[in-house]
Design an enzyme around this catalytic site. Sequence first.
Site, PDB file in Angstrom:
ATOM      1  N   LYS A 142    -129.594 -10.484  55.588  1.00 49.39           N
ATOM      2  CA  LYS A 142    -130.316 -10.508  54.438  1.00 49.39           C
ATOM      3  C   LYS A 142    -130.526 -11.833  54.059  1.00 49.39           C
ATOM      4  O   LYS A 142    -129.616 -12.980  54.108  1.00 49.39           O
ATOM      5  CB  LYS A 142    -130.009  -9.672  53.260  1.00 49.39           C
ATOM      6  CG  LYS A 142    -128.628 -10.219  52.742  1.00 49.39           C
ATOM      7  CD  LYS A 142    -128.275  -9.197  51.664  1.00 49.39           C
ATOM      8  CE  LYS A 142    -126.990  -9.577  50.919  1.00 49.39           C
ATOM      9  NZ  LYS A 142    -127.287 -10.948  50.088  1.00 49.39           N
ATOM     10  N   LYS A 200    -122.676 -10.112  47.941  1.00 48.92           N
ATOM     11  CA  LYS A 200    -122.841 -11.254  48.785  1.00 48.92           C
ATOM     12  C   LYS A 200    -123.969 -12.006  47.987  1.00 48.92           C
ATOM     13  O   LYS A 200    -124.652 -11.571  47.084  1.00 48.92           O
ATOM     14  CB  LYS A 200    -123.360 -11.133  50.033  1.00 48.92           C
ATOM     15  CG  LYS A 200    -122.455 -10.261  51.299  1.00 48.92           C
ATOM     16  CD  LYS A 200    -121.104 -11.103  51.350  1.00 48.92           C
ATOM     17  CE  LYS A 200    -120.194 -10.651  52.370  1.00 48.92           C
ATOM     18  NZ  LYS A 200    -119.643  -9.740  51.394  1.00 48.92           N
ATOM     19  N   ASP A 201    -123.910 -13.766  48.297  1.00 49.15           N
ATOM     20  CA  ASP A 201    -124.803 -14.524  47.399  1.00 49.15           C
ATOM     21  C   ASP A 201    -126.322 -13.939  47.465  1.00 49.15           C
ATOM     22  O   ASP A 201    -126.560 -13.555  48.848  1.00 49.15           O
ATOM     23  CB  ASP A 201    -124.663 -16.004  47.851  1.00 49.15           C
ATOM     24  CG  ASP A 201    -123.414 -16.211  47.332  1.00 49.15           C
ATOM     25  OD1 ASP A 201    -123.189 -16.911  46.408  1.00 49.15           O
ATOM     26  OD2 ASP A 201    -122.507 -16.090  48.132  1.00 49.15           O
ATOM     27  N   ARG A 202    -126.896 -14.116  46.773  1.00 51.53           N
ATOM     28  CA  ARG A 202    -128.633 -13.837  46.857  1.00 51.53           C
ATOM     29  C   ARG A 202    -129.239 -15.138  47.420  1.00 51.53           C
ATOM     30  O   ARG A 202    -130.007 -14.881  48.631  1.00 51.53           O
ATOM     31  CB  ARG A 202    -129.180 -13.521  45.556  1.00 51.53           C
ATOM     32  CG  ARG A 202    -130.657 -13.628  45.615  1.00 51.53           C
ATOM     33  CD  ARG A 202    -131.181 -13.454  44.155  1.00 51.53           C
ATOM     34  NE  ARG A 202    -132.980 -13.413  44.437  1.00 51.53           N
ATOM     35  CZ  ARG A 202    -133.477 -13.557  43.510  1.00 51.53           C
ATOM     36  NH1 ARG A 202    -133.042 -13.781  42.136  1.00 51.53           N
ATOM     37  NH2 ARG A 202    -134.749 -13.592  43.511  1.00 51.53           N
TER      38      ARG A 202
END
Length: 367
Positions: free
Chosen positions: A48, A77-79
Site C-alpha cells: 500500500k 502501518k504508517d499511512r
Amino acid sequence: MLIEQAYLHGKPESSGLLRSQISDFQVFEELPFLPCGEGEHLFVHIRKTGANTLFVARELAKYFEVKEQLVSYAGLKDRFAVTEQWFGIHVPGKQEYNLDDLNIEGVEVLSYKRHNKKLRTGALTGNRFELILREVTAIKAFTERWQKIVEQGVPNYFGEQRFGIGGGNIERALSLFSGQKVKDKKKRGMYLSAARSHIFNSVLNERIQQQCFDKVAVGDVLMLAGTQSVFHLDEVDSAIQQRFTDKDVDITAPMWGAGELMTSNAPQVLEQEVATKNLEFCEGLPRFGLKQERRRIRLTVSDTDIELLSAEEDSAQEESNAVKISFFLPAGCYATTVLRELLNYQDMTTRIDKRETAVNSNQQDSA
C-alpha cells in the site's frame, strides 16, 4: 503531558528531512510463518502507498462482503509510507478467489493464499525499514552515530504516535480514570496503552538520567533475547555482564498493571519513585484489568545498512546529501525511536497533515 526523553548518546549533531516523499519511508512486515494453502482464512499480501491500514481493512470487507470484524491484520502501518503487510479475511468454504478485479486506491495485491488460523494482532516477527533521509547535515557525525546505534542500540521508547496528537491520549486516559465513560473499545484500549507507555517511558528516561540504562544491578528483571521470558537477577557476576554485552539478555521496565513490581533493591526503588509521581495512572490501570508485565529498555537494531546516495542515485535533487538506512526491528518497536537518537529530523508529513486538515475544514464549512 509528554515527558522529556533523555538521549543515550547525547543530543544528535545532524539534522535532516524525513518523508520528503512517500517512497522515502518503506516498511516490510515479516510474519513468523507463511499461509499453508488451506483453511477458512484467506491471507492477502498487499503493498500500500499512502493508504491507512484501517482504510484498507474496510475496503477489503466491502470487496469480500463480510463484516469489518472478519478482516484482521498483524499490526498498523504508517499511512505516509510504502508498506507491505498481510491481511486475513475469514471466508469459510472452498471458494477459490481471483483478486485481479480488487481495486483499492494505493493498493497492489502481491499474493494471496488460504490458511487454517486467523491472523492475529501482534502475530509478526517484526518489520524491516528502508528509509531515505534528505538534506542531512554533519554527515561524518551522522555516520559515526549510526555506528554507535548499531553497536549499542537505542532506548526502547514508545514513539510519539502512541500518544496521539500533542499527547492527547494521555489526557484522555486521565479522564477515563476519573470516571468518564468511553464506549468505543478500540479508543479505550488506545488510551490505556498510552497510559502504560507513559509510565514505561518515564522509568526508561529516569534510568538514563541516573546513568544506569546499561548497568545491570541486583534486583533487575532481565528478558531473554528473542523471547518474552524474564527472570529476577539475584547476583551480578562476569557471566551476566557478558550476556548483557552480547545482547543475550536485556534490562526491563514495567508495563503497569495489577500486581507487585517484579524488581527489588535499587531498581524497584527507582520504579516506585516514578509510580509515586504518576499515581493517577498507576491506580487507574489495574481497574481496567491490566496486569504487571515487562518490556526491554534497550532496542537492538539488526540487519543494518547505510548508503550515502550520489546525485545520480537520488533523482529527487541535483546535488545529493541524502542517506539511505535500512534495519530490522522486532514487533512493537518504532523506527522513529531509532531516528530521534540518530538525528534531529523534521517529518515532512506534518505539513501534509496540516494541509489536509485545512482542506477538510474548508469543505465542511462550505457544506
